[in-house]
Design a protein around this motif. Structure first.
Motif, PDB file in Angstrom:
ATOM      1  N   GLU A  31       0.845  -1.192   0.000  1.00 33.46           N
ATOM      2  CA  GLU A  31       0.000   0.000   0.000  1.00 33.46           C
ATOM      3  C   GLU A  31       0.874   1.234   0.000  1.00 33.46           C
ATOM      4  OE1 GLU A  31      -3.939  -0.125   2.203  1.00 33.46           O
ATOM      5  OE2 GLU A  31      -2.634  -1.410   3.421  1.00 33.46           O
ATOM      6  N   GLN A  32       0.493   2.204  -0.806  1.00 31.09           N
ATOM      7  CA  GLN A  32       1.229   3.471  -0.816  1.00 31.09           C
ATOM      8  C   GLN A  32       0.918   4.229   0.463  1.00 31.09           C
ATOM      9  OE1 GLN A  32      -0.968   4.436  -4.395  1.00 31.09           O
ATOM     10  NE2 GLN A  32      -1.506   6.406  -3.484  1.00 31.09           N
ATOM     11  N   GLY A  33       1.941   4.781   1.061  1.00 33.62           N
ATOM     12  CA  GLY A  33       1.798   5.428   2.348  1.00 33.62           C
ATOM     13  C   GLY A  33       1.011   6.714   2.344  1.00 33.62           C
ATOM     14  N   ASP A  34       1.018   7.437   1.232  1.00 35.76           N
ATOM     15  CA  ASP A  34       0.366   8.748   1.238  1.00 35.76           C
ATOM     16  C   ASP A  34      -1.154   8.672   1.314  1.00 35.76           C
ATOM     17  OD1 ASP A  34       0.257   7.781  -1.356  1.00 35.76           O
ATOM     18  OD2 ASP A  34       0.722   9.695  -2.288  1.00 35.76           O
ATOM     19  N   VAL A  35      -1.746   7.495   1.134  1.00 32.89           N
ATOM     20  CA  VAL A  35      -3.193   7.394   1.325  1.00 32.89           C
ATOM     21  C   VAL A  35      -3.557   7.500   2.802  1.00 32.89           C
ATOM     22  CG1 VAL A  35      -3.570   6.023  -0.764  1.00 32.89           C
ATOM     23  CG2 VAL A  35      -3.272   4.865   1.406  1.00 32.89           C
ATOM     24  N   PHE A  36      -2.550   7.419   3.677  1.00 31.89           N
ATOM     25  CA  PHE A  36      -2.767   7.536   5.107  1.00 31.89           C
ATOM     26  C   PHE A  36      -2.444   8.932   5.619  1.00 31.89           C
ATOM     27  CE2 PHE A  36      -1.956   3.105   4.168  1.00 31.89           C
ATOM     28  CZ  PHE A  36      -3.071   2.520   4.733  1.00 31.89           C
ATOM     29  N   GLY A  37      -2.200   9.864   4.706  1.00 29.72           N
ATOM     30  CA  GLY A  37      -1.920  11.241   5.091  1.00 29.72           C
ATOM     31  C   GLY A  37      -0.571  11.700   4.579  1.00 29.72           C
ATOM     32  N   ASP A  38      -0.323  12.993   4.743  1.00 34.20           N
ATOM     33  CA  ASP A  38       0.913  13.580   4.238  1.00 34.20           C
ATOM     34  C   ASP A  38       2.168  12.948   4.836  1.00 34.20           C
ATOM     35  OD1 ASP A  38      -0.422  15.281   2.537  1.00 34.20           O
ATOM     36  OD2 ASP A  38      -0.399  16.966   3.936  1.00 34.20           O
ATOM     37  N   GLY A  39       2.090  12.474   6.070  1.00 33.48           N
ATOM     38  CA  GLY A  39       3.244  11.852   6.709  1.00 33.48           C
ATOM     39  C   GLY A  39       3.657  10.546   6.060  1.00 33.48           C
ATOM     40  N   GLY A  40       2.792   9.980   5.250  1.00 35.10           N
ATOM     41  CA  GLY A  40       3.101   8.717   4.586  1.00 35.10           C
ATOM     42  C   GLY A  40       3.738   8.864   3.227  1.00 35.10           C
ATOM     43  N   LYS A  41       3.940  10.096   2.774  1.00 36.03           N
ATOM     44  CA  LYS A  41       4.557  10.313   1.461  1.00 36.03           C
ATOM     45  C   LYS A  41       5.954   9.714   1.435  1.00 36.03           C
ATOM     46  CE  LYS A  41       1.971  14.346   0.138  1.00 36.03           C
ATOM     47  NZ  LYS A  41       1.964  15.738  -0.258  1.00 36.03           N
ATOM     48  N   GLY A  42       6.236   8.961   0.374  1.00 38.26           N
ATOM     49  CA  GLY A  42       7.541   8.340   0.231  1.00 38.26           C
ATOM     50  C   GLY A  42       7.673   7.015   0.959  1.00 38.26           C
ATOM     51  N   PHE A  43       6.578   6.558   1.569  1.00 38.82           N
ATOM     52  CA  PHE A  43       6.588   5.291   2.304  1.00 38.82           C
ATOM     53  C   PHE A  43       5.609   4.310   1.673  1.00 38.82           C
ATOM     54  CE2 PHE A  43       8.306   8.163   5.372  1.00 38.82           C
ATOM     55  CZ  PHE A  43       9.120   7.395   6.199  1.00 38.82           C
ATOM     56  N   ILE A  44       5.858   3.035   1.919  1.00 39.04           N
ATOM     57  CA  ILE A  44       4.886   1.997   1.593  1.00 39.04           C
ATOM     58  C   ILE A  44       4.590   1.236   2.875  1.00 39.04           C
ATOM     59  CG2 ILE A  44       5.531   1.732  -0.827  1.00 39.04           C
ATOM     60  CD1 ILE A  44       7.056  -0.868   0.131  1.00 39.04           C
ATOM     61  N   ARG A  45       3.487   0.532   2.870  1.00 39.42           N
ATOM     62  CA  ARG A  45       3.111  -0.299   4.006  1.00 39.42           C
ATOM     63  C   ARG A  45       3.171  -1.747   3.542  1.00 39.42           C
ATOM     64  NH1 ARG A  45      -2.429   0.249   7.487  1.00 39.42           N
ATOM     65  NH2 ARG A  45      -3.251  -1.009   5.801  1.00 39.42           N
ATOM     66  N   PHE A  46       3.947  -2.540   4.260  1.00 37.64           N
ATOM     67  CA  PHE A  46       4.223  -3.931   3.904  1.00 37.64           C
ATOM     68  C   PHE A  46       3.722  -4.832   5.026  1.00 37.64           C
ATOM     69  CE2 PHE A  46       7.433  -7.460   3.758  1.00 37.64           C
ATOM     70  CZ  PHE A  46       7.135  -7.940   2.499  1.00 37.64           C
ATOM     71  N   ASN A  47       2.826  -5.754   4.704  1.00 35.10           N
ATOM     72  CA  ASN A  47       2.238  -6.637   5.701  1.00 35.10           C
ATOM     73  C   ASN A  47       3.198  -7.781   6.011  1.00 35.10           C
ATOM     74  OD1 ASN A  47       0.688  -8.478   7.166  1.00 35.10           O
ATOM     75  ND2 ASN A  47      -1.171  -7.999   6.034  1.00 35.10           N
ATOM     76  N   VAL A  48       3.530  -7.957   7.283  1.00 34.03           N
ATOM     77  CA  VAL A  48       4.443  -9.022   7.692  1.00 34.03           C
ATOM     78  C   VAL A  48       3.740 -10.085   8.552  1.00 34.03           C
ATOM     79  CG1 VAL A  48       6.543  -7.657   7.474  1.00 34.03           C
ATOM     80  CG2 VAL A  48       5.301  -7.617   9.624  1.00 34.03           C
ATOM     81  N   ALA A  49       2.411 -10.125   8.491  1.00 31.56           N
ATOM     82  CA  ALA A  49       1.637 -11.121   9.248  1.00 31.56           C
ATOM     83  C   ALA A  49       1.475 -12.373   8.394  1.00 31.56           C
ATOM     84  CB  ALA A  49       0.279 -10.555   9.637  1.00 31.56           C
ATOM     85  N   THR A  50       2.590 -13.003   8.105  1.00 31.57           N
ATOM     86  CA  THR A  50       2.615 -14.167   7.231  1.00 31.57           C
ATOM     87  C   THR A  50       3.871 -14.975   7.546  1.00 31.57           C
ATOM     88  OG1 THR A  50       2.346 -14.800   4.906  1.00 31.57           O
ATOM     89  CG2 THR A  50       3.796 -12.946   5.357  1.00 31.57           C
ATOM     90  N   PRO A  51       3.956 -16.202   7.102  1.00 32.57           N
ATOM     91  CA  PRO A  51       5.148 -16.991   7.380  1.00 32.57           C
ATOM     92  C   PRO A  51       6.432 -16.343   6.846  1.00 32.57           C
ATOM     93  CG  PRO A  51       3.395 -18.415   6.601  1.00 32.57           C
ATOM     94  CD  PRO A  51       2.917 -16.999   6.423  1.00 32.57           C
ATOM     95  N   ARG A  52       7.507 -16.613   7.529  1.00 31.59           N
ATOM     96  CA  ARG A  52       8.809 -16.025   7.183  1.00 31.59           C
ATOM     97  C   ARG A  52       9.187 -16.274   5.722  1.00 31.59           C
ATOM     98  NH1 ARG A  52      13.508 -17.068  11.328  1.00 31.59           N
ATOM     99  NH2 ARG A  52      11.951 -15.953  12.532  1.00 31.59           N
ATOM    100  N   ALA A  53       8.902 -17.457   5.204  1.00 31.19           N
ATOM    101  CA  ALA A  53       9.243 -17.780   3.815  1.00 31.19           C
ATOM    102  C   ALA A  53       8.503 -16.865   2.834  1.00 31.19           C
ATOM    103  CB  ALA A  53       8.940 -19.241   3.514  1.00 31.19           C
ATOM    104  N   VAL A  54       7.259 -16.529   3.155  1.00 29.80           N
ATOM    105  CA  VAL A  54       6.472 -15.637   2.290  1.00 29.80           C
ATOM    106  C   VAL A  54       7.039 -14.220   2.344  1.00 29.80           C
ATOM    107  CG1 VAL A  54       4.182 -14.658   1.897  1.00 29.80           C
ATOM    108  CG2 VAL A  54       4.416 -17.071   2.512  1.00 29.80           C
ATOM    109  N   ILE A  55       7.438 -13.780   3.530  1.00 32.39           N
ATOM    110  CA  ILE A  55       8.062 -12.455   3.670  1.00 32.39           C
ATOM    111  C   ILE A  55       9.359 -12.407   2.872  1.00 32.39           C
ATOM    112  CG2 ILE A  55       9.160 -10.848   5.283  1.00 32.39           C
ATOM    113  CD1 ILE A  55       7.129 -11.884   7.393  1.00 32.39           C
ATOM    114  N   ALA A  56      10.172 -13.451   2.991  1.00 29.89           N
ATOM    115  CA  ALA A  56      11.447 -13.498   2.259  1.00 29.89           C
ATOM    116  C   ALA A  56      11.206 -13.428   0.754  1.00 29.89           C
ATOM    117  CB  ALA A  56      12.216 -14.758   2.626  1.00 29.89           C
ATOM    118  N   GLU A  57      10.212 -14.144   0.259  1.00 32.34           N
ATOM    119  CA  GLU A  57       9.894 -14.109  -1.168  1.00 32.34           C
ATOM    120  C   GLU A  57       9.437 -12.707  -1.580  1.00 32.34           C
ATOM    121  OE1 GLU A  57       9.297 -15.006  -5.106  1.00 32.34           O
ATOM    122  OE2 GLU A  57      10.352 -16.220  -3.612  1.00 32.34           O
TER     123      GLU A  57
END
Length: 69
Positions: A31-57
């Motif tokens: 998810e692009q960070g700026d949809v959460f407000g000006d403070g999110g510009k230049g950031f992305i949101r990455f979900n890490v609620a998944t097995p380690r192998a999926v995160i690594a991939e």
């Protein structure tokens, strides 16, 4: 704690919307960070609620996107 990582991608692509689109083309959804407000510009949101192998991939796929910049 949280299951979401905020990642600063502004050094690679200042437009987080474009970075998120490029990740989608690379087979990873973030998810692009700026949809959460000006403070999110230049950031992305990455979900890490998944097995380690999926995160690594996902991180390997993101690395390939970044290497294209």
């Amino acid at each position: 704690g949280t299951y979401l990582a905020w990642i600063d991608v502004s050094a690679y692509q200042p437009d987080s919307e474009q970075f998120a689109k490029d990740c989608g083309f690379g087979g990873i959804i973030v998810e692009q960070g700026d949809v959460f407000g000006d403070g999110g510009k230049g950031f992305i949101r990455f979900n890490v609620a998944t097995p380690r192998a999926v995160i690594a991939e996902g991180l390997e796929r993101m690395k390939k996107v970044i290497e294209k910049y």
